[in-house]
Design a protein around this motif. Structure first.
Motif, PDB file in Angstrom:
ATOM      1  N   UNK A  74      41.963 -40.332  49.152  1.00 23.12           N
ATOM      2  CA  UNK A  74      40.935 -39.674  48.457  1.00 23.12           C
ATOM      3  C   UNK A  74      39.920 -38.594  49.372  1.00 23.12           C
ATOM      4  N   UNK A  75      39.591 -39.009  50.562  1.00 22.74           N
ATOM      5  CA  UNK A  75      38.690 -38.271  51.265  1.00 22.74           C
ATOM      6  C   UNK A  75      39.358 -37.132  51.590  1.00 22.74           C
ATOM      7  N   UNK A  76      40.444 -37.069  52.343  1.00 23.17           N
ATOM      8  CA  UNK A  76      41.171 -36.226  52.964  1.00 23.17           C
ATOM      9  C   UNK A  76      41.804 -34.955  52.104  1.00 23.17           C
ATOM     10  N   UNK A  77      42.117 -35.442  50.784  1.00 29.89           N
ATOM     11  CA  UNK A  77      42.810 -34.553  49.988  1.00 29.89           C
ATOM     12  C   UNK A  77      41.680 -34.098  48.994  1.00 29.89           C
ATOM     13  N   UNK A  78      41.294 -34.878  48.086  1.00 31.73           N
ATOM     14  CA  UNK A  78      40.382 -34.521  46.919  1.00 31.73           C
ATOM     15  C   UNK A  78      39.160 -33.975  47.431  1.00 31.73           C
ATOM     16  N   UNK A  79      38.248 -34.538  48.189  1.00 35.52           N
ATOM     17  CA  UNK A  79      36.986 -34.268  48.414  1.00 35.52           C
ATOM     18  C   UNK A  79      36.971 -32.999  49.538  1.00 35.52           C
ATOM     19  N   UNK A  80      38.099 -32.939  50.170  1.00 40.69           N
ATOM     20  CA  UNK A  80      38.055 -31.868  51.123  1.00 40.69           C
ATOM     21  C   UNK A  80      38.406 -30.504  50.256  1.00 40.69           C
ATOM     22  N   UNK A  81      38.973 -30.538  49.203  1.00 44.70           N
ATOM     23  CA  UNK A  81      39.342 -29.664  48.427  1.00 44.70           C
ATOM     24  C   UNK A  81      37.925 -29.043  47.826  1.00 44.70           C
ATOM     25  N   UNK A  82      37.272 -30.136  47.215  1.00 45.99           N
ATOM     26  CA  UNK A  82      35.852 -30.026  46.632  1.00 45.99           C
ATOM     27  C   UNK A  82      34.900 -29.207  47.530  1.00 45.99           C
ATOM     28  N   UNK A  83      34.956 -29.584  48.850  1.00 42.23           N
ATOM     29  CA  UNK A  83      34.251 -28.891  49.591  1.00 42.23           C
ATOM     30  C   UNK A  83      34.854 -27.509  49.998  1.00 42.23           C
ATOM     31  N   UNK A  84      36.009 -27.412  50.125  1.00 43.15           N
ATOM     32  CA  UNK A  84      36.565 -25.898  50.248  1.00 43.15           C
ATOM     33  C   UNK A  84      36.165 -25.002  49.165  1.00 43.15           C
ATOM     34  N   UNK A  85      36.095 -25.587  47.829  1.00 39.20           N
ATOM     35  CA  UNK A  85      35.722 -24.861  46.962  1.00 39.20           C
ATOM     36  C   UNK A  85      34.245 -24.508  46.871  1.00 39.20           C
TER      37      UNK A  85
END
Length: 389
Positions: free
Chosen positions: A91-102
């Motif tokens: 979850x942290x490495x895939x989903x949360x990182x994409x949210x932070x990228x956005x």
């Protein structure tokens, strides 16, 4: 997975009680506390809105350099968070990182406007958008994992092209056919980017999503042009010979893109993408040459294009897309009945005929999909690599 679905399978004899218990235990061990995450999300949203409200209320009182410094620190902090999450999975490495990228991309885009406000400068919208695209595309495309980033990049690319088109129209009034053909082919370039990167790079699902969004925007643009061609002589690009020239350039560009897509992706998916590109080029060329506002002829061109999409959907196993194609063709038939109607009586007869045709098409499409499409829906681009026989 809901317990109700498991109970249905159990009662139907598809699974036994031991299998049902193992499924329930498996799902329970991997369940996520969606309620907790929802509350955390709402709390974070409330904090963010509160900070925005406080800043907005005192915006004029805050020195410009202080605001820019805080903005820069937010960008740096978000970038640091992405860097720290880089080696993580789950979850942290895939989903949360994409949210932070956005969030980082949005902060970067708003920084240009903030900079212009502080220093009282102005420029055409396409210039800061192009600068943002050049700066952030490598980060988004090299680090993105999910649909949020792929959609953001495709929308940013197309938005930059549209902004430049609007500005260039104001400057020249009559842009060259080569320019218009190139700008309107941006979805094709984005599609080729996704196909090429999926063929030779990693993160296949991400690049597949880039291709999906690009193909969807391309199909939407071509459909809009086919509709516009039937509303006025000259269609979307004007009457003074430009429409034919642009359509010929499109034919060359899109046919070359179709050949390249097939060579990079020699599967059913590659054949389907090539078919859609060539069908778009041919129907657009015919509509531009005919320059007809006759409802029947333009409806035939529109439905011919979507029929090619429907064939591609069946060939590649995109059952959900095939159902969308059937719906769009049926709706176009209903609209055609109104276009051909001259009075209330003929409108009623046209609606009856359209209804009969719609039901017939739906039944035939359902039987056709059951006979030739797989039993389970396949996402675009996710059929097997050896499916091009």
């Amino acid at each position: 997975m809901s317990d109700r679905k498991i109970d249905i399978w159990l009662n139907a004899g598809l699974i036994d009680s031991e299998t049902a218990l193992r499924i329930r235990n498996y799902e329970a061990d991997r369940s996520r506390p969606l309620g907790l995450w929802s509350l955390i999300g709402l709390g974070t949203l409330a904090i963010g809105l509160g900070i925005v409200s406080l800043v907005a209320a005192n915006w004029d009182e805050i020195p410009g350099m202080v605001r820019l410094a805080v903005h820069g620190l937010l960008i740096a902090g978000t970038g640091a968070g992405i860097y720290l999450l880089q080696p993580r999975n789950g979850f942290l490495g895939l989903y949360l990182k994409d949210v932070l990228l956005f969030i980082l991309a949005v902060l970067g885009a708003t920084f240009f406007g903030h900079l212009g406000q502080v220093y009282q400068t102005s420029s055409p919208l396409w210039q800061p958008m192009t600068a943002w695209l050049l700066l952030f595309s490598p980060l988004l495309l090299l680090s993105g994992r999910g649909w949020l980033i792929s959609l953001l990049w495709v929308v940013a690319l197309l938005g930059t092209g549209i902004a430049h088109w609007g500005w260039y129209m104001q400057q020249t009034g009559n842009p060259s056919p080569i320019y218009i053909a190139t700008i309107t082919s941006l979805p094709v370039f984005a599609l080729l980017t996704g196909v090429f990167a999926k063929r030779f790079g990693s993160r296949g699902p991400f690049w597949m999503q880039v291709g999906q969004f690009a193909l969807a925007s391309f199909v939407g643009g071509v459909s809009l042009k086919l509709i516009a061609d039937g509303l006025s002589a000259g269609g979307l690009f004007g009457y003074e010979g430009n429409a034919e020239k642009i359509a010929i350039i499109h034919l060359v560009l899109w046919s070359a893109a179709a050949l390249l897509a097939f060579r990079l992706h020699r599967t059913a998916t590659g054949i389907s993408i090539a078919t859609i590109l060539i069908a778009a080029a041919l129907t657009s060329l015919i509509g531009s040459i005919a320059q007809s506002t006759e409802p029947l002829g333009n409806a035939i061109l529109f439905m011919a294009f979507w029929t090619a999409i429907g064939w591609s959907a069946i060939y590649s196993g995109w059952r959900n897309l095939f159902q969308v194609v059937v719906t769009i063709i049926a709706l176009r038939l209903i609209f055609l009945s109104f276009e051909l109607a001259s009075d209330l009586l003929s409108s009623g007869l046209g609606l009856i005929l359209a209804g009969i045709l719609t039901i017939g098409i739906s039944v035939a499409a359902y039987r056709f999909s059951k006979a030739f499409a797989p039993d389970t829906a396949q996402p675009l681009g996710q059929k097997g690599e050896g499916d091009a026989q």
